[in-house]
Design a protein around this motif. Structure first.
Motif, PDB file in Angstrom:
ATOM      1  N   PHE A 152     -68.375 107.195 -15.721  1.00  0.00           N
ATOM      2  CA  PHE A 152     -69.736 107.713 -15.813  1.00  0.00           C
ATOM      3  C   PHE A 152     -70.554 106.884 -16.812  1.00  0.00           C
ATOM      4  N   LEU A 153     -69.997 106.659 -18.017  1.00  0.00           N
ATOM      5  CA  LEU A 153     -70.693 105.887 -19.046  1.00  0.00           C
ATOM      6  C   LEU A 153     -71.001 104.478 -18.556  1.00  0.00           C
ATOM      7  N   ASN A 169     -71.205 103.347 -15.492  1.00  0.00           N
ATOM      8  CA  ASN A 169     -72.218 103.381 -14.430  1.00  0.00           C
ATOM      9  C   ASN A 169     -73.606 103.520 -15.030  1.00  0.00           C
ATOM     10  N   GLU A 170     -73.737 104.347 -16.068  1.00  0.00           N
ATOM     11  CA  GLU A 170     -75.028 104.508 -16.756  1.00  0.00           C
ATOM     12  C   GLU A 170     -75.492 103.189 -17.379  1.00  0.00           C
ATOM     13  N   LEU A 171     -74.538 102.381 -17.836  1.00  0.00           N
ATOM     14  CA  LEU A 171     -74.850 101.086 -18.451  1.00  0.00           C
ATOM     15  C   LEU A 171     -74.969  99.964 -17.418  1.00  0.00           C
ATOM     16  N   CYS A 172     -74.823 100.309 -16.133  1.00  0.00           N
ATOM     17  CA  CYS A 172     -74.894  99.350 -15.026  1.00  0.00           C
ATOM     18  C   CYS A 172     -73.828  98.257 -15.117  1.00  0.00           C
TER      19      CYS A 172
END
Length: 160
Positions: free
Chosen positions: A37-38, A40-43
């Motif tokens: 999740f983290l 993915n948030e940071l691309c």
């Protein structure tokens, strides 16, 4: 977790644990749901591996087995860009690894880690057995895909 045992400059110079040959790309850490999740948030580019785990996508440019790709979170000058608490468990305990030898769990230390000079190996062994062991076993139980197959490049320090 291991910053009191290793020389930070030795780790910064080596970066062995953050570089992967095409043939060793399977060694990238298995990420848990919170890390996925983290990231993915940071691309951060991730990929599903054949074993069903998710890990970092490694950008190989050729088909050569000798080509090396860096972990996408590695800054060559300053090391890992993830906060220490958000790093994959396998990265935080490197060069310690939990593995399966036949039906038993074993814990080993990578024999060729450049930071293991002088008494660092013995300090790491003692710290692993006295402090890390319960955390490693708990993590292995919750995340069985983080348990690797036995590799002779590791010196076994504990067996179940």
């Amino acid at each position: 977790m291991l910053t009191g045992i290793f020389s930070p400059s030795k780790c910064a110079d080596c970066k062995l644990c953050c570089n992967f040959h095409r043939s060793s790309a399977w060694e990238t850490p298995a990420l848990n749901e919170a890390q996925i999740f983290l990231l993915n948030e940071l691309c951060v580019p991730l990929e599903k591996r054949p074993d069903g785990t998710t890990s970092f996508f490694l950008n190989f440019c050729t088909d050569s087995e000798d080509e090396v790709a860096n972990c996408p979170m590695l800054n060559p000058n300053s090391g890992c860009t993830l906060p220490r608490e958000d790093r994959p468990f396998e990265c935080r305990i490197w060069p310690v690894r939990v593995m399966r030898e036949h039906s038993r769990l074993v814990i080993g230390i990578y024999k060729n880690c450049a930071a293991l000079e002088g008494d660092a190996f013995e300090k790491l062994r003692e710290f692993t057995l006295s402090e890390l062991l319960p955390h490693i076993l708990e993590y292995a139980q919750k995340h069985p895909r983080a348990v690797r197959e036995f590799d002779t490049a590791y010196q076994i320090i504990w067996k179940s």
